[in-house]
Design a protein around this motif. Structure first.
Motif, PDB file in Angstrom:
ATOM      1  N   LEU A 397      46.475 -10.992  46.202  1.00  0.00           N
ATOM      2  CA  LEU A 397      45.025 -11.097  46.398  1.00  0.00           C
ATOM      3  C   LEU A 397      44.516 -10.062  47.389  1.00  0.00           C
ATOM      4  CD1 LEU A 397      44.661 -14.996  46.592  1.00  0.00           C
ATOM      5  CD2 LEU A 397      43.875 -13.525  44.735  1.00  0.00           C
ATOM      6  N   LEU A 398      45.346  -9.672  48.347  1.00  0.00           N
ATOM      7  CA  LEU A 398      44.933  -8.717  49.372  1.00  0.00           C
ATOM      8  C   LEU A 398      44.510  -7.380  48.774  1.00  0.00           C
ATOM      9  CD1 LEU A 398      44.727  -8.172  52.460  1.00  0.00           C
ATOM     10  CD2 LEU A 398      47.084  -7.318  52.346  1.00  0.00           C
ATOM     11  N   GLU A 408      39.734 -13.097  54.044  1.00  0.00           N
ATOM     12  CA  GLU A 408      40.359 -14.350  54.469  1.00  0.00           C
ATOM     13  C   GLU A 408      41.879 -14.272  54.358  1.00  0.00           C
ATOM     14  OE1 GLU A 408      38.761 -16.553  55.983  1.00  0.00           O
ATOM     15  OE2 GLU A 408      36.702 -16.025  55.459  1.00  0.00           O
ATOM     16  N   VAL A 409      42.354 -13.667  53.275  1.00  0.00           N
ATOM     17  CA  VAL A 409      43.797 -13.513  53.079  1.00  0.00           C
ATOM     18  C   VAL A 409      44.390 -12.639  54.185  1.00  0.00           C
ATOM     19  CG1 VAL A 409      45.486 -12.369  51.590  1.00  0.00           C
ATOM     20  CG2 VAL A 409      43.824 -13.948  50.597  1.00  0.00           C
ATOM     21  N   ALA A 410      43.669 -11.584  54.570  1.00  0.00           N
ATOM     22  CA  ALA A 410      44.162 -10.681  55.614  1.00  0.00           C
ATOM     23  C   ALA A 410      44.351 -11.418  56.935  1.00  0.00           C
ATOM     24  CB  ALA A 410      43.194  -9.515  55.779  1.00  0.00           C
ATOM     25  N   SER A 457      35.940  -7.193  59.602  1.00  0.00           N
ATOM     26  CA  SER A 457      37.079  -6.826  58.750  1.00  0.00           C
ATOM     27  C   SER A 457      37.753  -5.557  59.257  1.00  0.00           C
ATOM     28  CB  SER A 457      36.609  -6.628  57.309  1.00  0.00           C
ATOM     29  OG  SER A 457      36.035  -7.800  56.799  1.00  0.00           O
ATOM     30  N   ALA A 458      36.946  -4.588  59.682  1.00  0.00           N
ATOM     31  CA  ALA A 458      37.519  -3.350  60.209  1.00  0.00           C
ATOM     32  C   ALA A 458      38.357  -3.627  61.449  1.00  0.00           C
ATOM     33  CB  ALA A 458      36.397  -2.364  60.524  1.00  0.00           C
ATOM     34  N   LEU A 462      42.333  -2.869  62.082  1.00  0.00           N
ATOM     35  CA  LEU A 462      42.882  -2.168  63.241  1.00  0.00           C
ATOM     36  C   LEU A 462      43.946  -2.997  63.947  1.00  0.00           C
ATOM     37  CD1 LEU A 462      39.677  -0.595  64.863  1.00  0.00           C
ATOM     38  CD2 LEU A 462      41.507   0.608  63.649  1.00  0.00           C
ATOM     39  N   GLN A 463      43.708  -4.283  64.060  1.00  0.00           N
ATOM     40  CA  GLN A 463      44.683  -5.147  64.720  1.00  0.00           C
ATOM     41  C   GLN A 463      46.007  -5.174  63.966  1.00  0.00           C
ATOM     42  OE1 GLN A 463      42.070  -8.559  64.791  1.00  0.00           O
ATOM     43  NE2 GLN A 463      41.906  -8.489  67.019  1.00  0.00           N
ATOM     44  N   PHE A 464      45.937  -5.177  62.634  1.00  0.00           N
ATOM     45  CA  PHE A 464      47.188  -5.163  61.871  1.00  0.00           C
ATOM     46  C   PHE A 464      47.894  -3.818  62.030  1.00  0.00           C
ATOM     47  CE2 PHE A 464      49.858  -4.664  58.121  1.00  0.00           C
ATOM     48  CZ  PHE A 464      50.541  -5.869  58.122  1.00  0.00           C
ATOM     49  N   LEU A 465      47.137  -2.724  62.026  1.00  0.00           N
ATOM     50  CA  LEU A 465      47.766  -1.411  62.221  1.00  0.00           C
ATOM     51  C   LEU A 465      48.436  -1.342  63.581  1.00  0.00           C
ATOM     52  CD1 LEU A 465      45.188   1.116  60.689  1.00  0.00           C
ATOM     53  CD2 LEU A 465      47.127  -0.031  59.607  1.00  0.00           C
ATOM     54  N   GLU A 466      47.841  -1.966  64.597  1.00  0.00           N
ATOM     55  CA  GLU A 466      48.473  -1.998  65.916  1.00  0.00           C
ATOM     56  C   GLU A 466      49.797  -2.730  65.861  1.00  0.00           C
ATOM     57  OE1 GLU A 466      49.787  -3.384  69.697  1.00  0.00           O
ATOM     58  OE2 GLU A 466      48.941  -4.741  68.189  1.00  0.00           O
TER      59      GLU A 466
END
Length: 521
Positions: A397-398, A408-410, A457-458, A462-466
């Motif tokens: 779904l992502l 929401e999935v992210a 969302s942005a 960014l938090q996931f990339l960190e």
């Protein structure tokens, strides 16, 4: 929303990868509670609340089918004006059969207001319908007259905003007829009318609350008669929907209300359970006191049972919304109710997986929101979700779902990658979860979020990339992000007007792609 309206329970929303915005959950629950009102008004009041029976024969239908809309409107308006004149005459008539004349005129008006897609409400109001209908609601009148008058008011209240507001003079009697002195059919019809009025907006809700509508509606909801409990529950959900929490808190504190909610959820009547679930949606979205009582009762187990067993879209939506509110609002849900290894926890996970597989967009979105809050719990909760069928479904779904579902999935997938933080510490990374998501090519999907116009969302992207740049083994994170054009995505915030986003993005670029980046190769 004023700061004082953000309740302390918001701090229980343990959204690990966005530690600076703990109050997001409470705000969202309240925003949803208010916004969904208009959706339900169109979906339920307009279609479900106008007509109870077939009111015209084939000849009438055929005649109307031969008219265009303007012609039909003109005919209906003329009929409405004439019926109001007939009702005026009946009200002053003192001879034999006077009561029956009033009932017949009221029935004719009710049928006229019920049988068309363009009911002549405005014409009836201009002809003086409301004062006559108020007079017909007088205590001591025959039940048949009371029922027809309340029914007319119900259909007028389902009209345009100004038409609904014209019923203010009738509200005290409609509320009064909710009491024990009125027959059940009359009380139920008055509840229906008041539900339509309450659905119109804050101003009318406040008037009804000031006139004492909450308590008699709550007592009607306790009825053993299915249709009465359904109608009262629906009216209550409109009455307490916010944005202020006072009415929701007052409702849950009325003796017998929580027991009635539990009793109706145990009932096999899906329509009743649906209306009661909407009451829980607003209770759990708006009232901290209600949340505390709900999570420590059988309500959660009953909602989870409905989630796991029901295929009704109309029921599943408020069930999901209620569970999402409760999980987001109180740590007791994850700490003491949704215990890893317990049957209730397994059931809710299976139910959420069912909704992720559904073709219905709203079920996928709500299921992902519930999962994101469970995933913000203990490491055990994260492991349970990660090892289930939910994770591959969410990864798919992502990259493929509409934006609101991807968002929401992210949140869920991001929360699976971090262990609960202690105090103000930076959350530690669950490396094997992160590696698995990166190997399933999730980085590009999060970079798409970084590039989105939606700031929340942005920031999530960014938090996931960190996490990737900090946590991937052997320092591979920055290279993986660069390979997916992540540097370019982050640099769009180099001069961005949002200070938080500008600082976050520039800080990541400087830290992981500064002067020394790549020199060791």
């Amino acid at each position: 929303m004023a700061d004082e309206d953000v309740s302390p329970q918001s701090s229980y929303h343990r959204n690990a990868i966005k530690t600076s915005v703990h109050n997001t959950s409470a705000q969202r629950r309240r925003q949803l509670a208010v916004a969904v009102g208009k959706e339900r008004r169109e979906a339920l009041i307009r279609t479900k609340r106008l007509c109870r029976e077939a009111l015209f024969d084939d000849n009438e239908a055929s005649l109307e089918g031969n008219m265009n809309i303007d012609e039909e409107r003109a005919v209906l308006n003329a009929q409405a004006s004439q019926i109001i004149e007939d009702l005026k005459s009946a009200m002053t008539y003192q001879g034999k059969g006077a009561a029956q004349k009033k009932v017949e005129a009221l029935r004719a008006l009710r049928r006229l207001l019920s049988k068309s897609e363009i009911p002549p409400v405005k014409a009836a109001l201009q002809a003086g319908a409301v004062p006559l209908l108020v007079q017909c609601l007088s205590f001591g009148s025959p039940d048949e007259q009371l029922l027809e008058a309340a029914w007319c008011l119900t259909n007028i209240a389902a009209g345009e905003p100004e038409e609904t507001k014209s019923l203010v003079p009738a509200l005290p009697l409609l509320v009064a007829h909710l009491g024990e002195k009125s027959s059940v059919p009359v009380a139920e019809q008055c509840a229906w009318a008041l539900g339509n009025v309450a659905g119109e907006g804050d101003e009318l809700r406040n008037i009804l609350l000031a006139q004492g509508a909450l308590l008699p509606l709550a007592r009607l909801m306790m009825s053993d008669k299915g249709s009465t409990a359904r109608t009262a529950s629906w009216a209550l959900s409109n009455l307490i929907k916010g944005p202020q929490p006072n009415a929701a808190t007052e409702l849950i504190r009325i003796k017998g209300v929580l027991d009635a909610i539990i009793q109706h959820l145990r009932n096999l009547d899906d329509e009743l359970a649906t209306e009661v679930a909407w009451v829980i949606v607003y209770l759990s979205a708006l009232s901290e006191a209600a949340v505390r009582l709900l999570v420590k009762s059988d309500v959660v187990h009953l909602l989870v049972g409905k989630l796991a067993s029901s295929e009704s879209l109309q029921l599943l939506i408020p069930v999901l919304r209620s569970l999402g509110n409760l999980v987001a609002a109180d740590s007791y849900m994850t700490d003491m109710v949704l215990v890893v290894g317990h049957n209730t926890t397994d059931q809710i996970l299976l139910g959420l997986i069912k909704c992720l597989k559904s073709e219905h967009r709203v079920l996928k979105k709500e299921a992902a929101w519930v999962l994101s809050n469970i995933a913000a719990g203990s490491v055990g909760h994260k492991e349970l979700i990660f090892s289930s069928e939910a994770t591959p479904l969410m990864i798919h779904l992502l990259s493929s779902a509409p934006f609101d579902i991807r968002k929401e999935v992210a949140y869920t997938l991001g929360n699976l990658c971090v262990a609960p933080a202690k105090n103000a510490e930076q959350p530690s990374i669950i490396v094997h979860h992160l590696v698995a998501l990166v190997n399933r090519e999730c980085i590009s999907a999060f970079i798409h979020l970084v590039r989105s116009a939606d700031i929340q969302s942005a920031k999530l992207g960014l938090q996931f990339l960190e996490l990737v740049m900090r946590g991937m083994p052997n320092g591979e994170g920055p290279k993986l992000v660069e390979r997916e054009d992540g540097i370019d995505a982050m640099e769009r915030f180099q001069f961005h007007e949002n200070e938080e986003m500008r600082s976050m993005a520039n800080g990541l670029v400087d830290k992981y792609f500064g002067e020394d980046y790549g020199l060791d190769e």
